[in-house]
Design an enzyme around this catalytic site. Structure first.
Site, PDB file in Angstrom:
ATOM      1  N   HIS B  23      28.540  38.777 -23.874  1.00  0.00           N
ATOM      2  CA  HIS B  23      27.649  39.211 -22.793  1.00  0.00           C
ATOM      3  C   HIS B  23      28.448  40.184 -21.930  1.00  0.00           C
ATOM      4  O   HIS B  23      29.475  39.814 -21.351  1.00  0.00           O
ATOM      5  CB  HIS B  23      27.157  38.012 -21.989  1.00  0.00           C
ATOM      6  CG  HIS B  23      26.337  37.061 -22.806  1.00  0.00           C
ATOM      7  ND1 HIS B  23      26.542  35.702 -22.826  1.00  0.00           N
ATOM      8  CD2 HIS B  23      25.310  37.313 -23.660  1.00  0.00           C
ATOM      9  CE1 HIS B  23      25.659  35.152 -23.659  1.00  0.00           C
ATOM     10  NE2 HIS B  23      24.911  36.093 -24.181  1.00  0.00           N
ATOM     11  N   ARG B  65      24.067  42.267 -19.771  1.00  0.00           N
ATOM     12  CA  ARG B  65      24.192  41.148 -20.703  1.00  0.00           C
ATOM     13  C   ARG B  65      24.061  41.620 -22.150  1.00  0.00           C
ATOM     14  O   ARG B  65      24.830  41.226 -23.009  1.00  0.00           O
ATOM     15  CB  ARG B  65      23.124  40.101 -20.395  1.00  0.00           C
ATOM     16  CG  ARG B  65      23.225  38.831 -21.250  1.00  0.00           C
ATOM     17  CD  ARG B  65      22.268  37.787 -20.735  1.00  0.00           C
ATOM     18  NE  ARG B  65      22.203  36.603 -21.577  1.00  0.00           N
ATOM     19  CZ  ARG B  65      22.982  35.528 -21.442  1.00  0.00           C
ATOM     20  NH1 ARG B  65      23.910  35.516 -20.521  1.00  0.00           N
ATOM     21  NH2 ARG B  65      22.849  34.489 -22.230  1.00  0.00           N
ATOM     22  N   GLU B 180      33.249  28.493 -21.272  1.00  0.00           N
ATOM     23  CA  GLU B 180      32.315  28.938 -20.234  1.00  0.00           C
ATOM     24  C   GLU B 180      32.961  28.564 -18.908  1.00  0.00           C
ATOM     25  O   GLU B 180      33.249  27.385 -18.672  1.00  0.00           O
ATOM     26  CB  GLU B 180      31.014  28.166 -20.448  1.00  0.00           C
ATOM     27  CG  GLU B 180      29.822  28.563 -19.659  1.00  0.00           C
ATOM     28  CD  GLU B 180      29.133  29.795 -20.218  1.00  0.00           C
ATOM     29  OE1 GLU B 180      29.128  30.807 -19.489  1.00  0.00           O
ATOM     30  OE2 GLU B 180      28.608  29.765 -21.346  1.00  0.00           O
ATOM     31  N   TYR B 290      19.341  32.833 -17.466  1.00  0.00           N
ATOM     32  CA  TYR B 290      18.384  31.950 -18.124  1.00  0.00           C
ATOM     33  C   TYR B 290      16.992  31.975 -17.503  1.00  0.00           C
ATOM     34  O   TYR B 290      16.096  31.278 -17.986  1.00  0.00           O
ATOM     35  CB  TYR B 290      18.934  30.516 -18.174  1.00  0.00           C
ATOM     36  CG  TYR B 290      20.103  30.345 -19.129  1.00  0.00           C
ATOM     37  CD1 TYR B 290      20.500  31.370 -19.981  1.00  0.00           C
ATOM     38  CD2 TYR B 290      20.817  29.160 -19.181  1.00  0.00           C
ATOM     39  CE1 TYR B 290      21.582  31.222 -20.837  1.00  0.00           C
ATOM     40  CE2 TYR B 290      21.891  28.994 -20.051  1.00  0.00           C
ATOM     41  CZ  TYR B 290      22.270  30.039 -20.867  1.00  0.00           C
ATOM     42  OH  TYR B 290      23.337  29.874 -21.732  1.00  0.00           O
TER      43      TYR B 290
END
Lengths: 315, 315
Positions: B23, B65, B180, B290
């Site tokens: 991303h 992204r 992450e 998201y």
């Protein structure tokens, strides 16, 4: 404009605009303005025309800051006067439309007050942005808002500067005022940031209603942070950054930065210190949108402005 | 694979890749990988080929992204087997190239270990993401990393699920592992997040070096959070969200959510509570990327996995 006992008579405010989506990924303003377009009850005030408006709908649709160029730097006299053409960048065309609807900039027909709602990824809290130290109406308004939100804090940033010119979207109005609330990532809506912004708009509209209703606002002083300089990230000869904002400075917007204080941390662990001679107050520290503007943070200086007392003149 | 006293012999690890920029606006991985492409001394380990690699260079260039579609969902068998064509979405073409370079997915020639470096806007701290509960090499690796970073915390998310399939970039490798780290806004580089990610990669490479060197890792248990469900924001009939993550839930990734706990706050101030019957542990709460996936957060359940002891087999 007449003065009486230090109180200046100013025209009543009739037309107010609330802009959201000048940057399409700053979600508090986008969401609030869309809410108010659907149901304006919350922002109605007697005797006032209040127009909530999405200024960059294509950027909002794509949840991006802008399509071709930053709308909030596009309101230059050159852009506003160039002949309309489909070949112009989207935001330049949009600036011309907004100038027609809410200006023209500098004209008597322009909207009286324009609020422009922004978010920052920096830890700036609530910040009201003024463009002129001589706009006594706006100084009185921010003084009212600061008192209304206390003990919560609301900082005032003054962008008046001989060289740094911003040409903002809100500059088409007679009394332009920016509202910047953070920290909030781009594309995210946080309830605390949303409600802080909503409360400040409420207080601002209350102020205008009181002013129009004849309330006299006494002379006051307003502490502001005046933009003095921009500080870029350290970069290599290819333009790539070679250091990050130092952890001691990260999230410390509005706190004093003195000579010798850590400013950046290089990727190999060295500290770069601030070498200026004066105490400064950084803002927009590590703002996502400013990497491309070559700006790690903005340096400001504190000063106190004196606002005249104001009162709406009899029509 | 043979077992002796609960210890399984596994092949030595020879080829390791470290992906950044899957991303393009997740800056820790982009920056670390670019640093290591310029100077790989920090990630060199004896007997290992370690390749740092920017997986989505066009998205990195634009600090977005993705260009056409999410690269980290593009590694489906359909995408990887469709005939190459310039009319395919950029990320599908890129997925095919990456599969050629680091796979092919599921083949003996594939890279042994692929790390993929990500950031989240959510308050998730350091999270290692596993795709299989039966990958004992990876379970031993995350167990090693968790001990190495203690007392700092490092959470393990398991995305193994009968219906939710991710088709990640790292899935072309034999042992895929996601990292992450957050919270960090898109397009921003924070030194604390950067250094946390850097430390975890160091520990991971140390583990591989020890494993190759013959160290025996004893059976162990690893606490993981297994993805169970996705939760969308409340929306109106036009698909616009009508509520925000509740302030009591915001930033509370990995904390238990029980029936009756506040989950969302509507724009008119009502609270929407969690109504599920089991205790769940939300993650990716209010992640910027998201919203378009219609996901306010991911629900997970806690469980303990048992990892076999492992030892590199004699070549």
């Amino acid at each position: 404009m007449t003065t009486c006992h230090g109180v200046v008579n100013l025209p009543e405010v009739r037309k107010v605009a609330i802009f959201g989506g000048t940057h399409g990924n700053e979600m508090s303003g986008v969401t609030l303005v869309n809410l108010w377009i659907n149901n304006g009850a919350e922002i109605q005030r007697s005797g006032l025309t209040i127009k909530p408006f999405i200024t960059n709908p294509q950027a909002v649709e794509k949840c991006t800051r802008y399509i071709d160029t930053d709308l909030n730097r596009a309101f230059t006299q050159d852009n506003l006067s160039v002949p309309r053409s489909e070949e112009l960048p989207y935001e330049v065309r949009r600036a011309q439309e907004i100038n027609q609807m809410f200006g023209p900039k500098g004209s008597p027909e322009a909207y009286d007050v324009i609020f422009d709602l922004h978010n920052t990824t920096s830890n700036m809290g609530c910040t009201l942005i003024l463009e002129s130290s001589k706009d006594h109406f706006n100084l009185q308004m921010v003084n009212y808002i600061k008192r209304a939100v206390a003990p919560a804090s609301c900082t005032v940033l003054l962008t008046e500067h001989p060289l740094l010119q911003y040409s903002t979207t809100r500059s088409v109005g007679k009394h332009p005022i920016g509202l910047e609330v953070g920290p909030q990532p781009q594309g995210v809506l946080r309830s605390n940031i949303f409600e802080s912004m909503r409360a400040i708009v409420k207080h601002a509209l209350d102020f205008i209603e009181l002013f129009n209703g004849g309330m006299e606002f006494q002379p006051c002083t307003v502490d502001v942070y005046r933009v003095s300089e921009k500080m870029d990230y350290p970069r290599d000869t290819n333009g790539n950054i070679t250091a990050m904002v130092h952890p001691n400075l990260q999230d410390c917007d509005w706190e004093p930065l003195n000579r010798g204080d850590p400013m950046f941390q290089t990727f190999d662990g060295r500290t770069i210190e601030y070498e200026g001679g004066h105490t400064v107050y950084p803002a927009f520290i590590n703002e996502a949108a400013y990497y491309e503007k070559h700006q790690a943070f903005t340096l400001t200086r504190r000063e106190s402005l004196t606002a005249n007392g104001i009162k709406a003149s009899e029509m």
